[in-house]
Design a protein around this motif. Structure first.
Motif, PDB file in Angstrom:
ATOM      1  N   ASN A 111       0.861  -1.220  -0.069  1.00 28.66           N
ATOM      2  CA  ASN A 111       0.019  -0.040   0.034  1.00 28.66           C
ATOM      3  C   ASN A 111       1.068   1.292   0.088  1.00 28.66           C
ATOM      4  O   ASN A 111       0.719   2.223  -0.798  1.00 28.66           O
ATOM      5  CB  ASN A 111      -0.861  -0.103   1.383  1.00 28.66           C
ATOM      6  N   ALA A 112       1.806   1.244   0.880  1.00 23.16           N
ATOM      7  CA  ALA A 112       2.714   2.204   0.694  1.00 23.16           C
ATOM      8  C   ALA A 112       3.467   2.511  -0.812  1.00 23.16           C
ATOM      9  O   ALA A 112       3.594   3.764  -0.990  1.00 23.16           O
ATOM     10  CB  ALA A 112       4.035   1.896   1.889  1.00 23.16           C
ATOM     11  N   ALA A 113       3.936   1.477  -1.167  1.00 22.55           N
ATOM     12  CA  ALA A 113       4.638   1.611  -2.465  1.00 22.55           C
ATOM     13  C   ALA A 113       3.577   1.985  -3.408  1.00 22.55           C
ATOM     14  O   ALA A 113       3.975   2.761  -4.506  1.00 22.55           O
ATOM     15  CB  ALA A 113       5.106   0.265  -2.837  1.00 22.55           C
ATOM     16  N   GLU A 114       2.264   1.538  -3.342  1.00 23.28           N
ATOM     17  CA  GLU A 114       1.363   2.052  -4.403  1.00 23.28           C
ATOM     18  C   GLU A 114       0.905   3.514  -4.222  1.00 23.28           C
ATOM     19  O   GLU A 114       1.023   4.266  -5.297  1.00 23.28           O
ATOM     20  CB  GLU A 114       0.049   1.440  -4.006  1.00 23.28           C
ATOM     21  N   ALA A 115       1.202   4.021  -3.062  1.00 23.37           N
ATOM     22  CA  ALA A 115       0.632   5.459  -2.859  1.00 23.37           C
ATOM     23  C   ALA A 115       1.944   6.281  -3.513  1.00 23.37           C
ATOM     24  O   ALA A 115       1.762   7.405  -4.140  1.00 23.37           O
ATOM     25  CB  ALA A 115       0.668   5.984  -1.254  1.00 23.37           C
ATOM     26  N   LYS A 116       3.103   5.951  -3.416  1.00 22.27           N
ATOM     27  CA  LYS A 116       4.336   6.659  -3.824  1.00 22.27           C
ATOM     28  C   LYS A 116       4.453   6.328  -5.301  1.00 22.27           C
ATOM     29  O   LYS A 116       4.873   7.063  -6.293  1.00 22.27           O
ATOM     30  CB  LYS A 116       5.624   5.957  -3.198  1.00 22.27           C
ATOM     31  N   ALA A 117       3.995   5.174  -6.006  1.00 21.66           N
ATOM     32  CA  ALA A 117       3.916   4.841  -7.406  1.00 21.66           C
ATOM     33  C   ALA A 117       3.273   5.725  -8.005  1.00 21.66           C
ATOM     34  O   ALA A 117       3.273   6.313  -9.101  1.00 21.66           O
ATOM     35  CB  ALA A 117       3.648   3.428  -7.614  1.00 21.66           C
ATOM     36  N   ASN A 118       1.909   6.261  -7.270  1.00 25.58           N
ATOM     37  CA  ASN A 118       0.981   6.816  -7.972  1.00 25.58           C
ATOM     38  C   ASN A 118       1.329   8.593  -8.124  1.00 25.58           C
ATOM     39  O   ASN A 118       1.005   9.085  -8.934  1.00 25.58           O
ATOM     40  CB  ASN A 118      -0.339   7.132  -7.031  1.00 25.58           C
ATOM     41  N   SER A 119       2.400   8.646  -7.554  1.00 25.50           N
ATOM     42  CA  SER A 119       3.253  10.262  -7.792  1.00 25.50           C
ATOM     43  C   SER A 119       3.785   9.951  -8.924  1.00 25.50           C
ATOM     44  O   SER A 119       4.200  11.246  -9.520  1.00 25.50           O
ATOM     45  CB  SER A 119       4.048  10.497  -6.607  1.00 25.50           C
TER      46      SER A 119
END
Length: 492
Positions: A111-119
């Motif tokens: 989830n943390a990686a997904e949030a950063k990938a969204n950027s």
């Protein structure tokens, strides 16, 4: 894809030196096995999850470099394709409530990686083959920046001397030629590791080979490639063909493929490394400065870099692993059978089923592999890859049986017992093996859901490319909800 290398071209002298060094490392490895100087007092399990990146339209996003820079976590690394990343889960003991803790930690990290990938304009998808991947995506700039990947690509084509032919039968047969190993990048998996002692390696590897068919039937999640509906787990056949170093003449001669189920039950891990050295020429002949004989004589664990690098270019579905951590050598069985996804709970269920059934089968007084030919185990594996939950599997005492019957009547009870022996409490066993039971009873794994959903969307008037993109969007919604795939509904 393993450790990196520093060069892409190798001389004849280099290759000859590498061959000698591999043979020397094999001799040292045999000596080490005889001395039993391996760490195994506290068996650990590990997990690697290969993922795909998509953009806002659920098409492949070729920007893993930017995404990894945003994530900034060494647990996330590059994979072969520029639209792939890999998540490495630190090893841990299997017993107690470790499964629940692992589920929590993996979800939090992803989830943390997904949030950063969204950027970076990307989303992370855990799926065996990304359904929206098309030939045009693999024409230019598809490969991650890596000397190893480029060297591997060049070595495979030097060995073949011609383009790779992909020919996969199925409901919608696919035939094409490829001038690179790009199609291999489509195959994203979940890899399970188990640290074992030298004395217990053979029975664990043999049991893992037996389980490969049932594992695939339950977990198939790769029915589409380049827009075609192919096998339930197309990843198996695609990976085999996309890395094949043999032209047709060598196939006819019976030369073994580098993606290999194997051909016999073993009595020692040495059998597998010896086969590697005997049958397979080097692809990445990079030579280290280590003298493994001197290292062993000095009481240190040699890295055996050449032997490990060679092993890393032979793609067994259950691979032997030698590694050294903090100066102590250990052995692992690396299970490479499973696709990634669909959810964290599904992947944890797949791992619980594997580790539990593996423990029970490997400790049986009358091992299953003494009642089952190796050829039958391989047929089960291929049948499961083609047909998923509709496969027909052979099992001693049952004859030819459907996966649901085999799992419900035989393998689930074994998995419960094996996990109990690992010290896994009933509440944890019930959570994850309950998912396996639900999947067996409904016949709905990731592949079945994908096919049914795409068919439903096409019946509503969507063309295949649009149906695949919408299916991936729905898949991502359900993936983040973390409800097991057998409970998923179709499009609203």
């Amino acid at each position: 894809m393993g450790d990196d290398v520093t060069q892409t071209e190798f001389s004849r002298e280099h290759r000859l030196l590498y061959r000698r060094k591999v043979q020397l490392s094999l001799d040292v490895f045999e000596t080490m096995l005889a001395q039993a100087s391996f760490e195994f007092d506290r068996p650990l399990t590990g997990m690697e999850i290969e993922c795909n990146l998509v953009d806002g339209d659920y098409q492949p996003a070729m920007n893993n470099r930017e995404v990894l820079a945003s994530i900034a976590d060494p647990a996330f690394q590059t994979e072969l394709g520029a639209y792939n990343i890999e998540f490495n889960v630190p090893p841990r003991p299997l017993g107690g409530r470790a499964g629940l803790e692992l589920e929590r930690d993996v979800r939090a990290s992803l989830n943390a990686a997904e949030a950063k990938a969204n950027s970076s304009g990307a989303h992370i998808v855990m799926i065996g083959i990304l359904p929206t991947l098309m030939p045009e995506h693999l024409s230019d700039n598809w490969m991650s920046e890596s000397t190893r990947y480029q060297a591997l690509n060049d070595s495979i084509f030097t060995a073949r001397g011609e383009d790779i032919m992909i020919d996969i039968a199925g409901p919608e047969r696919l035939t094409l030629q490829s001038a690179s190993i790009a199609p291999e990048s489509a195959c994203t998996s979940m890899q399970l590791h188990l640290q074992v002692s030298p004395a217990e390696f053979a029975q664990n590897w043999n049991a893992a080979q037996v389980l490969a068919g049932p594992q695939l039937s339950l977990a198939a999640n790769s029915p589409f490639f380049f827009g075609h509906h192919l096998w339930a787990e197309t990843r198996i056949e695609l990976f085999a063909q996309a890395t094949d170093t043999r032209p047709e003449e060598l196939k006819t001669q019976g030369v073994r493929p580098r993606v290999w189920f194997g051909e016999r039950w073993i009595t020692s891990i040495f059998d597998l490394f010896e086969e590697n050295v005997r049958y397979f020429p080097s692809l990445l002949p990079e030579v280290s400065d280590e003298d493994p004989v001197a290292e062993l004589a000095a009481g240190r664990a040699p890295a055996l870099s050449e032997l490990r690098l060679h092993n890393g270019t032979i793609y067994r579905w259950n691979r032997p692993v030698y590694d050294v951590v903090d100066g102590r050598p250990h052995l692992r069985v690396e299970n490479r059978v499973l696709p990634a996804g669909p959810t964290v709970i599904d992947m944890l269920a797949n791992s619980a089923f594997y580790y539990g059934a593996l423990r029970a089968l490997s400790e049986d007084d009358r091992p299953i592999w003494t009642q089952l030919s190796f050829a039958a185990a391989q047929r089960n594996f291929l049948s499961a890859a083609r047909d998923g939950m509709a496969a027909r599997l052979y099992w001693p005492g049952f004859g030819e049986v459907t996966p649901d019957e085999l799992v419900l009547r035989e393998l689930l009870p074994l998995a419960h017992e094996g996990l109990r022996r690992w010290g896994v409490p009933a509440e944890v066993r019930d959570r994850y093996l309950g998912v396996i039971e639900g999947r067996a009873k409904t016949g709905r794994n990731g592949a079945a859901w994908q096919v049914r959903t795409v068919q439903g969307l096409q019946q509503r008037g969507l063309a295949r490319p649009q149906a695949l993109a919408e299916m991936v969007r729905l898949y991502c919604e359900r993936m983040h909800a973390n409800e097991p795939v057998h409970t998923w509904d179709g499009p609203a």
